[in-house]
Motif scaffolding. Structure first.
Motif, PDB file in Angstrom:
ATOM      1  N   ILE A 183      45.472  42.123  35.249  1.00 28.40           N
ATOM      2  CA  ILE A 183      44.684  40.942  35.614  1.00 28.40           C
ATOM      3  C   ILE A 183      43.214  41.230  35.324  1.00 28.40           C
ATOM      4  O   ILE A 183      42.729  42.347  35.577  1.00 28.40           O
ATOM      5  CB  ILE A 183      44.854  40.605  37.116  1.00 28.40           C
ATOM      6  N   ILE A 184      42.496  40.224  34.795  1.00 28.12           N
ATOM      7  CA  ILE A 184      41.042  40.312  34.623  1.00 28.12           C
ATOM      8  C   ILE A 184      40.419  39.048  35.210  1.00 28.12           C
ATOM      9  O   ILE A 184      40.813  37.936  34.839  1.00 28.12           O
ATOM     10  CB  ILE A 184      40.648  40.456  33.146  1.00 28.12           C
ATOM     11  N   VAL A 185      39.486  39.211  36.136  1.00 30.21           N
ATOM     12  CA  VAL A 185      38.828  38.072  36.775  1.00 30.21           C
ATOM     13  C   VAL A 185      37.314  38.239  36.645  1.00 30.21           C
ATOM     14  O   VAL A 185      36.779  39.327  36.908  1.00 30.21           O
ATOM     15  CB  VAL A 185      39.222  37.968  38.265  1.00 30.21           C
ATOM     16  N   GLU A 235      31.554  34.975  47.027  1.00 29.86           N
ATOM     17  CA  GLU A 235      32.207  34.974  45.730  1.00 29.86           C
ATOM     18  C   GLU A 235      33.115  36.194  45.561  1.00 29.86           C
ATOM     19  O   GLU A 235      34.164  36.116  44.912  1.00 29.86           O
ATOM     20  CB  GLU A 235      31.174  34.921  44.599  1.00 29.86           C
ATOM     21  N   ILE A 236      32.735  37.298  46.151  1.00 29.15           N
ATOM     22  CA  ILE A 236      33.620  38.486  46.114  1.00 29.15           C
ATOM     23  C   ILE A 236      34.941  38.170  46.807  1.00 29.15           C
ATOM     24  O   ILE A 236      36.018  38.547  46.330  1.00 29.15           O
ATOM     25  CB  ILE A 236      32.918  39.701  46.762  1.00 29.15           C
ATOM     26  N   THR A 237      34.835  37.463  47.930  1.00 32.29           N
ATOM     27  CA  THR A 237      36.055  37.064  48.648  1.00 32.29           C
ATOM     28  C   THR A 237      36.897  36.128  47.792  1.00 32.29           C
ATOM     29  O   THR A 237      38.137  36.229  47.762  1.00 32.29           O
ATOM     30  CB  THR A 237      35.682  36.385  49.980  1.00 32.29           C
ATOM     31  N   GLN A 238      36.229  35.202  47.066  1.00 32.23           N
ATOM     32  CA  GLN A 238      36.963  34.286  46.192  1.00 32.23           C
ATOM     33  C   GLN A 238      37.676  35.039  45.078  1.00 32.23           C
ATOM     34  O   GLN A 238      38.811  34.721  44.714  1.00 32.23           O
ATOM     35  CB  GLN A 238      35.997  33.251  45.612  1.00 32.23           C
ATOM     36  N   ILE A 239      37.010  36.058  44.521  1.00 31.37           N
ATOM     37  CA  ILE A 239      37.632  36.876  43.473  1.00 31.37           C
ATOM     38  C   ILE A 239      38.852  37.614  44.032  1.00 31.37           C
ATOM     39  O   ILE A 239      39.912  37.677  43.406  1.00 31.37           O
ATOM     40  CB  ILE A 239      36.609  37.877  42.894  1.00 31.37           C
ATOM     41  N   LYS A 242      41.700  35.293  44.356  1.00 38.68           N
ATOM     42  CA  LYS A 242      42.293  34.953  43.060  1.00 38.68           C
ATOM     43  C   LYS A 242      43.167  36.101  42.559  1.00 38.68           C
ATOM     44  O   LYS A 242      44.246  35.875  41.999  1.00 38.68           O
ATOM     45  CB  LYS A 242      41.197  34.640  42.041  1.00 38.68           C
ATOM     46  N   VAL A 243      42.718  37.329  42.747  1.00 39.97           N
ATOM     47  CA  VAL A 243      43.526  38.496  42.374  1.00 39.97           C
ATOM     48  C   VAL A 243      44.856  38.481  43.129  1.00 39.97           C
ATOM     49  O   VAL A 243      45.935  38.687  42.547  1.00 39.97           O
ATOM     50  CB  VAL A 243      42.756  39.807  42.636  1.00 39.97           C
ATOM     51  N   ALA A 244      44.787  38.240  44.429  1.00 41.01           N
ATOM     52  CA  ALA A 244      46.007  38.190  45.255  1.00 41.01           C
ATOM     53  C   ALA A 244      46.929  37.075  44.774  1.00 41.01           C
ATOM     54  O   ALA A 244      48.158  37.248  44.700  1.00 41.01           O
ATOM     55  CB  ALA A 244      45.638  37.992  46.710  1.00 41.01           C
ATOM     56  N   PHE A 245      46.356  35.912  44.433  1.00 42.18           N
ATOM     57  CA  PHE A 245      47.122  34.764  43.937  1.00 42.18           C
ATOM     58  C   PHE A 245      47.863  35.122  42.646  1.00 42.18           C
ATOM     59  O   PHE A 245      49.054  34.843  42.490  1.00 42.18           O
ATOM     60  CB  PHE A 245      46.162  33.590  43.709  1.00 42.18           C
TER      61      PHE A 245
END
Length: 558
Positions: A183-185, A235-239, A242-245
């Motif tokens: 994964i790359i975010v 934004e770190i929390t949002q990233i 997204k990784v978990a998703f």
């Protein structure tokens, strides 16, 4: 182990066994589909992987086939190739005969194969056995091929962070040991020079450590991330989310449920009281011996439209009705009639159907010991959903587990300190195979009229009571009685009521106890609750009276 294998769908409150007589598979799927059943529980303890795979696979094929075509498959050959003790649909059909019992608990698959091929000669028998074992190996190989790529281990991840001022923060997730990124975010915001607050590696680790997925972070890599940078923590929390998703196959991750903290409400009465259970009209005089609550155990089966128990309870207002756990068909309807026609303020129910009727009628009810209540949230649910006034706490949990339970407001907690230990209840007749019975099968009248008791002794010399009461199911009881006198001193501050079972059910051929003497000793035990001595006089007397007893679960717990 006395009965042939049976696969029961217990989640729907009834039994739908698998019938493989004459090599034809019968699944009662139309009724299940129509009822909207969501899941099936397939019975079969202590079985091997081949057995589990084959049985579940057979159900899966039948369900899928029926949903698609509306028809049932007739092929049950594979089920005869795994461990079985032959198959029956007798429970489903109500044909409860002697041949439901088997003398040999070993695998029946070889016998079935030989009978099907009418094998007589030694060579023919050996050929059939070899073919059966070969077929079993094929099943095993099929299973191994299906699971070869499966693993229950969590994926080990390496998470790398990179970026410099004026660029996006890049988070790369890779499986430990893999060459390519999984994964790359990229962040939406650009990294900026840190002011008072900059990116802290420990904070980033804390946010990414628990992803609530089937993966665990083995290593964090910050070697490509420049120092003294800033990006909003939001934004770190949002990233991270997204990784978990993405790790969860692009499905939202369900966060762990945070259970609300419950309040521990006080007891209704300061001093715990005694309650007793009887099941025979001859024991009604015990009401005069003590001011204890007296419960009257109703049977599992009733004569249709009989006023017997209605009159008994209305004529003896001290008796509190005690409804059993298993009530099937017309017996449940008769139990509801009793509930509707008796003049009582309170009942004990081990059956949630009767409990719901009591709730609808505004009758106070106590959850009986067969509901096996073990935790605070169960108590709260019973109170909030069914207006339950109290519950027996499970005898399977230990002292420390009981201590943690928090009672709801204005709610009684009860505990059985003396009762026979029920091991098994069945619709089958245990006496056909023990003391004998002339009837080839269980008839309609057997349930209401038959009353028998005996004991069976195993090779270690331990005896078990086999008991059948009028209106009751055949039952097997442990050789020891449950007797817990220690809890009186340990947890009197928790319980409102301590209960003793004075029915003769489950005693087998043992000498009957003097019930008046038992009541007096248990009353003395409650009176000595505040004693500082290790063993009170009443405790010693009770253990002398009740020779074979145990409270192992109170020590071991679950």
């Amino acid at each position: 182990q006395a009965c042939r294998d049976e696969y029961e769908i217990t989640d729907v409150g009834n039994k739908f066994p698998l019938n493989l007589k004459d090599n034809s598979a019968y699944f009662d799927l139309p009724e299940l589909v129509e009822a909207g059943v969501d899941s099936l529980k397939i019975e079969g303890r202590i079985k091997g992987a081949h057995y589990v795979y084959t049985v579940v696979d057979s159900w899966r094929k039948q369900i899928n086939g029926f949903i698609q075509t509306g028809k049932l498959l007739d092929d049950g050959a594979n089920l005869h190739k795994v461990f079985n003790r032959d198959f029956t649909n007798s429970f489903l059909k109500g044909n409860l005969t002697k041949d439901m019992f088997i003398d040999n608990p070993r695998d029946h698959s070889v016998k079935h194969a030989l009978e099907k091929k009418n094998a007589v000669s030694i060579m023919h028998i050996e050929d059939i056995k070899k073919q059966l074992y070969a077929d079993k190996n094929v099943l095993g190989a099929t299973l191994e091929d299906k699971i070869k790529d499966l693993s229950v281990e969590k994926r080990k991840l390496v998470i790398s962070f990179s970026g410099k001022e004026g660029e996006a923060l890049i988070v790369r997730v890779a499986i430990d040991g893999a060459d390519d990124d999984l994964i790359i975010v990229h962040s939406v915001s650009l990294l900026s020079a840190a002011g008072k607050i900059g990116l802290d590696q420990s904070d980033i680790k804390k946010r990414f450590k628990n992803l609530n997925t089937d993966a665990v972070v083995k290593e964090f890599d910050f070697s490509q991330l420049a120092d003294d940078l800033h990006i909003p923590f939001k934004e770190i929390t949002q990233i991270k989310n997204k990784v978990a998703f993405l790790l969860n196959d692009s499905r939202d991750v369900i966060a762990p449920v945070e259970l609300p903290k419950l309040t521990r409400y006080p007891k209704i009465n300061d001093q715990p009281s005694l309650s007793i259970l009887i099941s025979d009209e001859k024991d009604i005089h015990l009401c005069d011996v003590s001011d204890a609550d007296v419960y009257f155990k109703l049977p599992e089966s009733f004569k249709k439209d009989s006023p017997k128990y209605i009159d008994l309870l209305n004529n003896n207002p001290r008796l509190i009705p005690w409804f059993p756990a298993v009530l099937i068909g017309k017996d449940y309807l008769e139990a509801v009639k009793i509930l509707q026609k008796i003049k009582v303020k309170r009942i004990v129910s081990n059956n949630t159907g009767i409990a719901f009727k009591a709730f609808e009628m505004g009758i106070e009810w106590i959850a009986g010991p067969f509901l096996n209540t073990t935790n605070s949230y169960a108590l709260l649910t019973l109170k909030e959903e069914l207006n339950c006034a109290g519950a027996f706490i499970s005898n399977e949990i230990n002292q420390m587990q009981i201590k943690k339970i928090k009672r709801p407001e204005n709610f009684k907690m009860l505990y059985s300190i003396y009762h026979p230990i029920l091991m098994m209840v069945s619709r089958q007749c245990f006496f056909q195979q023990t003391v004998g019975c002339n009837k080839p099968s269980i008839e309609d009248g057997c349930m209401l009229k038959c009353k028998k008791a005996t004991t069976i002794t195993n090779k270690k010399g331990v005896s078990f009571a086999i008991d059948k009461q009028k209106g009751g199911y055949p039952s097997i009881y442990n050789h020891e009685q449950f007797l817990n006198t220690e809890i009186i001193q340990d947890l009197s501050d928790i319980f409102d009521e301590f209960f003793i079972d004075l029915t003769d059910i489950g005693s087998g051929s043992k000498a009957k106890q003097d019930k008046i003497q038992l009541i007096k000793q248990f009353q003395a035990l409650l009176a000595e609750a505040d004693s500082n001595s290790n063993k009170t006089k009443a405790q010693i007397q009770l253990h002398n009276l009740i020779k074979e007893s145990t409270n192992a679960q109170y020590v071991q717990g679950l």
